[in-house]
Structures are given as structure tokens and as C-alpha cells.
Design a protein around this motif. Structure first.
Motif, mmCIF file in Angstrom:
data_model
loop_
_atom_site.group_PDB
_atom_site.id
_atom_site.type_symbol
_atom_site.label_atom_id
_atom_site.label_comp_id
_atom_site.label_asym_id
_atom_site.label_seq_id
_atom_site.Cartn_x
_atom_site.Cartn_y
_atom_site.Cartn_z
ATOM 1 N N TYR A 13 -39.097 -1.159 -10.394
ATOM 2 C CA TYR A 13 -40.160 -1.746 -9.600
ATOM 3 C C TYR A 13 -40.030 -1.335 -8.142
ATOM 4 C CZ TYR A 13 -40.365 -5.138 -13.437
ATOM 5 O OH TYR A 13 -40.455 -5.730 -14.644
ATOM 6 N N ARG A 14 -41.169 -1.400 -7.461
ATOM 7 C CA ARG A 14 -41.136 -1.287 -6.007
ATOM 8 C C ARG A 14 -41.382 -2.678 -5.436
ATOM 9 N NH1 ARG A 14 -44.923 2.219 -1.889
ATOM 10 N NH2 ARG A 14 -43.864 1.487 -0.026
ATOM 11 N N ASP A 15 -40.575 -3.031 -4.449
ATOM 12 C CA ASP A 15 -40.801 -4.286 -3.745
ATOM 13 C C ASP A 15 -40.691 -3.976 -2.256
ATOM 14 O OD1 ASP A 15 -41.108 -6.866 -2.974
ATOM 15 O OD2 ASP A 15 -39.150 -7.570 -3.685
ATOM 16 N N GLY A 16 -41.826 -3.695 -1.628
ATOM 17 C CA GLY A 16 -41.818 -3.316 -0.213
ATOM 18 C C GLY A 16 -41.101 -1.995 -0.031
ATOM 19 N N ASP A 17 -40.039 -1.986 0.772
ATOM 20 C CA ASP A 17 -39.355 -0.702 0.977
ATOM 21 C C ASP A 17 -38.086 -0.569 0.134
ATOM 22 O OD1 ASP A 17 -37.964 -2.529 2.404
ATOM 23 O OD2 ASP A 17 -38.227 -1.579 4.367
ATOM 24 N N VAL A 18 -37.967 -1.415 -0.908
ATOM 25 C CA VAL A 18 -36.857 -1.220 -1.834
ATOM 26 C C VAL A 18 -37.359 -0.964 -3.250
ATOM 27 C CG1 VAL A 18 -35.308 -2.666 -0.473
ATOM 28 C CG2 VAL A 18 -36.454 -3.639 -2.481
ATOM 29 N N ARG A 19 -36.496 -0.325 -4.018
ATOM 30 C CA ARG A 19 -36.791 -0.035 -5.407
ATOM 31 C C ARG A 19 -35.740 -0.758 -6.255
ATOM 32 N NH1 ARG A 19 -33.574 3.416 -9.096
ATOM 33 N NH2 ARG A 19 -34.995 3.823 -10.796
ATOM 34 N N ILE A 20 -36.212 -1.505 -7.249
ATOM 35 C CA ILE A 20 -35.314 -2.303 -8.076
ATOM 36 C C ILE A 20 -35.329 -1.758 -9.498
ATOM 37 C CG2 ILE A 20 -34.776 -4.654 -8.858
ATOM 38 C CD1 ILE A 20 -36.584 -5.662 -6.560
ATOM 39 N N LYS A 21 -34.152 -1.417 -10.002
ATOM 40 C CA LYS A 21 -34.029 -0.926 -11.380
ATOM 41 C C LYS A 21 -33.340 -2.018 -12.190
ATOM 42 C CE LYS A 21 -32.189 3.270 -13.718
ATOM 43 N NZ LYS A 21 -31.577 4.593 -13.418
ATOM 44 N N ILE A 22 -34.036 -2.539 -13.198
ATOM 45 C CA ILE A 22 -33.519 -3.667 -13.974
ATOM 46 C C ILE A 22 -33.124 -3.201 -15.374
ATOM 47 C CG2 ILE A 22 -34.066 -5.951 -14.901
ATOM 48 C CD1 ILE A 22 -35.904 -6.385 -12.552
ATOM 49 N N PHE A 23 -31.936 -3.600 -15.795
ATOM 50 C CA PHE A 23 -31.391 -3.138 -17.079
ATOM 51 C C PHE A 23 -31.459 -4.226 -18.147
ATOM 52 C CE2 PHE A 23 -29.453 0.812 -15.611
ATOM 53 C CZ PHE A 23 -29.457 0.620 -14.235
ATOM 54 N N GLY A 24 -31.779 -3.814 -19.371
ATOM 55 C CA GLY A 24 -31.809 -4.747 -20.501
ATOM 56 C C GLY A 24 -30.399 -5.083 -20.963
ATOM 57 N N SER A 25 -30.340 -5.987 -21.941
ATOM 58 C CA SER A 25 -29.039 -6.521 -22.352
ATOM 59 C C SER A 25 -28.206 -5.521 -23.157
ATOM 60 C CB SER A 25 -29.241 -7.794 -23.166
ATOM 61 O OG SER A 25 -30.137 -7.515 -24.222
ATOM 62 N N SER A 26 -28.806 -4.391 -23.583
ATOM 63 C CA SER A 26 -28.024 -3.404 -24.336
ATOM 64 C C SER A 26 -27.085 -2.621 -23.409
ATOM 65 C CB SER A 26 -28.942 -2.438 -25.076
ATOM 66 O OG SER A 26 -29.634 -1.638 -24.151
ATOM 67 N N TYR A 27 -27.318 -2.718 -22.090
ATOM 68 C CA TYR A 27 -26.442 -2.021 -21.148
ATOM 69 C C TYR A 27 -25.197 -2.832 -20.859
ATOM 70 C CZ TYR A 27 -29.786 1.600 -20.310
ATOM 71 O OH TYR A 27 -30.624 2.663 -20.486
ATOM 72 N N LYS A 28 -24.061 -2.132 -20.848
ATOM 73 C CA LYS A 28 -22.820 -2.809 -20.492
ATOM 74 C C LYS A 28 -22.741 -2.933 -18.979
ATOM 75 C CE LYS A 28 -20.223 0.100 -22.746
ATOM 76 N NZ LYS A 28 -19.042 0.817 -23.143
ATOM 77 N N LYS A 29 -22.167 -4.048 -18.540
ATOM 78 C CA LYS A 29 -21.957 -4.263 -17.109
ATOM 79 C C LYS A 29 -21.253 -3.051 -16.486
ATOM 80 C CE LYS A 29 -19.767 -8.103 -16.482
ATOM 81 N NZ LYS A 29 -18.810 -9.187 -16.170
ATOM 82 N N SER A 30 -20.293 -2.505 -17.224
ATOM 83 C CA SER A 30 -19.519 -1.386 -16.669
ATOM 84 C C SER A 30 -20.388 -0.140 -16.470
ATOM 85 C CB SER A 30 -18.320 -1.071 -17.564
ATOM 86 O OG SER A 30 -18.740 -0.863 -18.888
ATOM 87 N N ASP A 31 -21.408 0.052 -17.314
ATOM 88 C CA ASP A 31 -22.308 1.200 -17.145
ATOM 89 C C ASP A 31 -23.122 1.060 -15.858
ATOM 90 O OD1 ASP A 31 -21.532 2.395 -19.495
ATOM 91 O OD2 ASP A 31 -23.089 1.406 -20.684
#
Ligand SMILES: Nc1ncnc2c1ncn2[C@@H]1O[C@H](COP(=O)(O)OP(=O)(O)O)[C@@H](O)[C@H]1O
Ligand SMILES: [Mg+2]
Length: 246
Positions: A13-31
Motif C-alpha cells: 500500500y501507499r500511505d502518503g510518502d510511505v509504502r507499506i508491505k504487509i505479509f500473510g501468515s504463511s511468512y515466517k517472522k525470520s523471513d
């Protein structure tokens, strides 16, 4: 918030001047932490990449927050202006060469990653043995490798400055391995002409024989098998099997 891209388990997503990448639950925290750490390490090389701002939880999901870069991805530009393709390809290769000219001694090693991927490839023990042997006979290099260098991971600003995104696969290792991966990515997208144009340009600009890059093809194809994409399997197995090229 404006949606930039949406895959099965990843949204941007874009939120103003930042870009947010959101990960689903299949991703490990370490990744996720690895992707953020790679980005932080590559930032220190001085390459033009969006700066990492935050790693956090948003409504129970991990998110990476970076600077938002205004512009269009290079793959879109290539699609829009096919008459400019050779100029774009030259710029693309020049940018990859710039990445490869950098050093980041704390990044994971490409050879370690590839040995691990060969083990996880599901290929039989004889083929795995051959692939490990091939890999371990390659020279030691410690160049910054993006690992997923393709036009969709390059943002071109209105001022024609190029930013490289998506550092989740970054390692340090051999330039030819990174080039073989880029070549394979074009081939997997059925962009055979672009694949050849790319390989020509990469080898010409580095004054190296195509065989250097081709030697890595069975290894990068094996590593791609780990993704378990059924539609790619037959194609990748052919690449794994081709041992003598010349
Ligand atoms: N910092 C950024 N600023 C603006 N757009 C971005 C930025 N990072 C990524 N994007 C856009 O979002 C898309 C997906 O981001 P990327 O990190 O490549 O995720 P994925 O792992 O899903 O490929 C990119 O192809 C690009 O169009
Ligand atoms: Mg990407």
C-alpha cells in the motif's frame, strides 16, 4: 490508502510518502526480518533504494515500511514503449552492474543459499550430487546480488532516476549467478526475446562469454523448483538436466 500490488500472501500500500508491505501468515517472522535486514545492509552501500523506516505489526500481520518512490516500474515502461526496448535494456543491465560492483560483507552467501535450495529441490540424489559439485567448483565471489533482478523491481522516477526494490533474495556471490537468475525470470515469463537481448547485453557490457552465465542455469533452475510452481516444473527440469551446453 492506495493499493500498489496484491499477491496471494503479500500486499503493498501507499500511505502518503510511505509504502507499506504487509505479509500473510504463511511468512515466517525470520523471513520478514531477513528482508528488512537485507534492505538495511544494501542501503549502506549507497545504492539508490528506498530507505527502510519501520518493521512492525499491523492488525496481527507483519509489515515493512519504507519510503514511497514516485514513478513507474520498468516493466510497465517497456510494455508501453517497445520501440525503446534496447535503450531500456542497456539501462537495466547498467543498473545491475552497479549493484554487482557493491560489497556488503554481512549479507548471506549465495553459495550457502544455493546449496540449501538444491537440498530442498526434490530432485534425486544423483542430480543433487552433480549440482552441489557444480556449485562448489564455482569461483568465490562476494558481489552484492539482488537475486530477483527483473524490470518489475525497478521504479523509474519522473526525473529518470532508477530505484531498486524487493531485496528479500539478496545475497553476496557470483555476478553470473545473478545474471542467470534474471535470464531465467524472463524465460519463465515467456519473454524469450527479452531474455536473449538481456543475455547479450549483460555479457557484452562485462566482456564475458555466455557460457559463464549458462553454467549457472541448472543451479538457478533447481533453486526455482523449490517454489513448487507446477506450471514451471517441466521447463525447469529441462534446464536442470542440460549439463553440456557447447
Ligand atoms: N518503495 C516503493 N515505492 C513505491 N512503490 C513500490 C515501492 N516498493 C515496491 N513498490 C511497488 O510495489 C510492487 C511490489 O513490491 P515488491 O517489494 O517488489 O513486492 P513483491 O515481493 O510482492 O514483488 C513493486 O513492483 C512496485 O511496483
Ligand atoms: Mg517484486
Amino acid at each position: 490508502m492506495e493499493i500498489l500490488s496484491e499477491k496471494l500472501e503479500k500486499k503493498s500500500y501507499r500511505d502518503g510518502d510511505v509504502r507499506i508491505k504487509i505479509f500473510g501468515s504463511s511468512y515466517k517472522k525470520s523471513d520478514i526480518l531477513n528482508e528488512a535486514l537485507n534492505q538495511a545492509r544494501v542501503e549502506e552501500t549507497g545504492l539508490a533504494i528506498p530507505h527502510l523506516l519501520e518493521v512492525k505489526m499491523i492488525e496481527g500481520q507483519w509489515a515493512i515500511v519504507t519510503e514511497f518512490i514516485e514513478g513507474e516500474t520498468l516493466d510497465k515502461l517497456m510494455e508501453k514503449s517497445p520501440e525503446k526496448i534496447s535503450v531500456y535494456m542497456e539501462q537495466f543491465v547498467k543498473l545491475q552492474n552497479e549493484v554487482l560492483s557493491k560489497r556488503a560483507p554481512l549479507l548471506n552467501r549465495l553459495k550457502d543459499k544455493m546449496n540449501r535450495k538444491i537440498n530442498e529441490s526434490g530432485l534425486n540424489a544423483t542430480i543433487r550430487y552433480d549440482l552441489h559439485t557444480r556449485l562448489n567448483s564455482m569461483r568465490e565471489h562476494s558481489k552484492v546480488c539482488h537475486g530477483d533482478f527483473n524490470p518489475s523491481n525497478i521504479i523509474v522516477t519522473p526525473e529518470d532516476k532508477m530505484y531498486i526494490v524487493d531485496w528479500s533474495h539478496a545475497t553476496q556471490g557470483n555476478a553470473s549467478a545473478d545474471a542467470a537468475r534474471t535470464y531465467l525470470l524472463f524465460k519463465l515469463k515467456k519473454q524469450d526475446d527479452l531474455a536473449e537481448l538481456y543475455l547479450n547485453e549483460f555479457c557484452k557490457s562485462n566482456d564475458i562469454a555466455k557460457q559463464y552465465v549458462r553454467e549457472w542455469m541448472p543451479i538457478v533452475a533447481a533453486s526455482q523448483l523449490v517454489k513448487g510452481n507446477e506450471s514451471e516444473k517441466e521447463f525447469l527440469l529441462r534446464w536442470v538436466d542440460v549439463v553440456d551446453y557447447d
